[in-house]
Scaffold this active site. Sequence first.
Site, PDB file in Angstrom:
ATOM      1  N   SER A  90      46.733  42.326  45.636  1.00 36.64           N
ATOM      2  CA  SER A  90      46.632  40.369  46.396  1.00 36.64           C
ATOM      3  C   SER A  90      47.199  40.596  47.763  1.00 36.64           C
ATOM      4  O   SER A  90      46.667  41.245  48.032  1.00 36.64           O
ATOM      5  CB  SER A  90      47.400  39.794  45.069  1.00 36.64           C
ATOM      6  OG  SER A  90      46.955  38.513  45.587  1.00 36.64           O
ATOM      7  N   ASP A 129      36.506  36.856  40.785  1.00 30.01           N
ATOM      8  CA  ASP A 129      37.632  36.861  42.049  1.00 30.01           C
ATOM      9  C   ASP A 129      37.461  36.266  42.660  1.00 30.01           C
ATOM     10  O   ASP A 129      35.959  37.043  43.128  1.00 30.01           O
ATOM     11  CB  ASP A 129      38.837  38.342  41.767  1.00 30.01           C
ATOM     12  CG  ASP A 129      39.510  38.405  42.674  1.00 30.01           C
ATOM     13  OD1 ASP A 129      40.292  37.320  43.353  1.00 30.01           O
ATOM     14  OD2 ASP A 129      39.669  39.808  43.376  1.00 30.01           O
ATOM     15  N   HIS A 137      41.751  38.335  38.961  1.00 30.63           N
ATOM     16  CA  HIS A 137      42.370  38.182  39.951  1.00 30.63           C
ATOM     17  C   HIS A 137      43.977  38.189  39.644  1.00 30.63           C
ATOM     18  O   HIS A 137      43.980  37.295  38.715  1.00 30.63           O
ATOM     19  CB  HIS A 137      42.576  37.069  41.521  1.00 30.63           C
ATOM     20  CG  HIS A 137      43.184  37.249  42.309  1.00 30.63           C
ATOM     21  ND1 HIS A 137      43.103  37.796  43.254  1.00 30.63           N
ATOM     22  CD2 HIS A 137      44.712  37.346  42.649  1.00 30.63           C
ATOM     23  CE1 HIS A 137      44.207  38.224  44.112  1.00 30.63           C
ATOM     24  NE2 HIS A 137      44.952  37.785  43.466  1.00 30.63           N
TER      25      HIS A 137
END
Length: 271
Positions: A57, A211, A241
């Site tokens: 991320s 995601d 995610h």
Amino acid sequence: ILEVYRFDSVLFYSYRLSPEHLPPAQYKDCLAATIHLIQNAASHGVDPSKIIVGGDSAGGNYACVVAQKLVEISDLPKLRAQVLIYPLTQTMDFNLPSYQQNSSVPILFRENVVYLCLKYFGKDPSLLGQVLKGSHVPDSMRLKYGKWVSPDNLPERFKGRGYKQVPLAPYEPEVYRQLSEILEADFSCLFAEDSVIQKLPETLIVSCEYDILRDEVLLYKKRLEDNGVKVSWFHVENGFHGMINFFKGCIFAFPAAAELTDSIVDFVKNL
């Protein structure tokens, strides 16, 4: 003071946080720690030719930027590889297929991405609507970066599930004036020049089907491949995610998260 934590053969960096410390403090902390490790590898029991940067991320974004900055430093040993787990790589187009298809899929929502970017840079959250539409992108950048941030670069199988191509809204110079930093390569790492991308190390890149960042991960993967970088790709078909945080020891552990973790371990072992 930058804190570094060691677990087995992995070093974790604790960088300064926004909004108390605005960018570029975060990637600069990670870069400084990486350079220190490279320069002092022996004292850490590390082979300087086998150092890998990675993250997921936001951490994947920092890993992208750190790797790009390091290729410009000629007097350091080169990174062996980078591991990029669903990183944010662009802030130009928030209507890519994955943004439309997964806009309300936990844990990262479409509007939240833009809101968090604005808060991260200390900007006015009221600009969220213009950014979602693309009004912050100058015509010159649309011309230069459009070839990299294009749904045409995505495999056809990712353009289903009700996706409709949405052009960027007309450019608003005042919005760009307030937000120009988010389009710089120090944050939108997809926009680095070819001369930088070509020097990047072997890469493992991870994407998840559900995601919103899926497509910009795939677009960065294509940029790497187009510039001759060796890329391994692991796509989690039922992934979302942040799922790497649910691989074990958690009431909500997911088998696919363990598979993702195993793919990273296998990649590193086989370097």
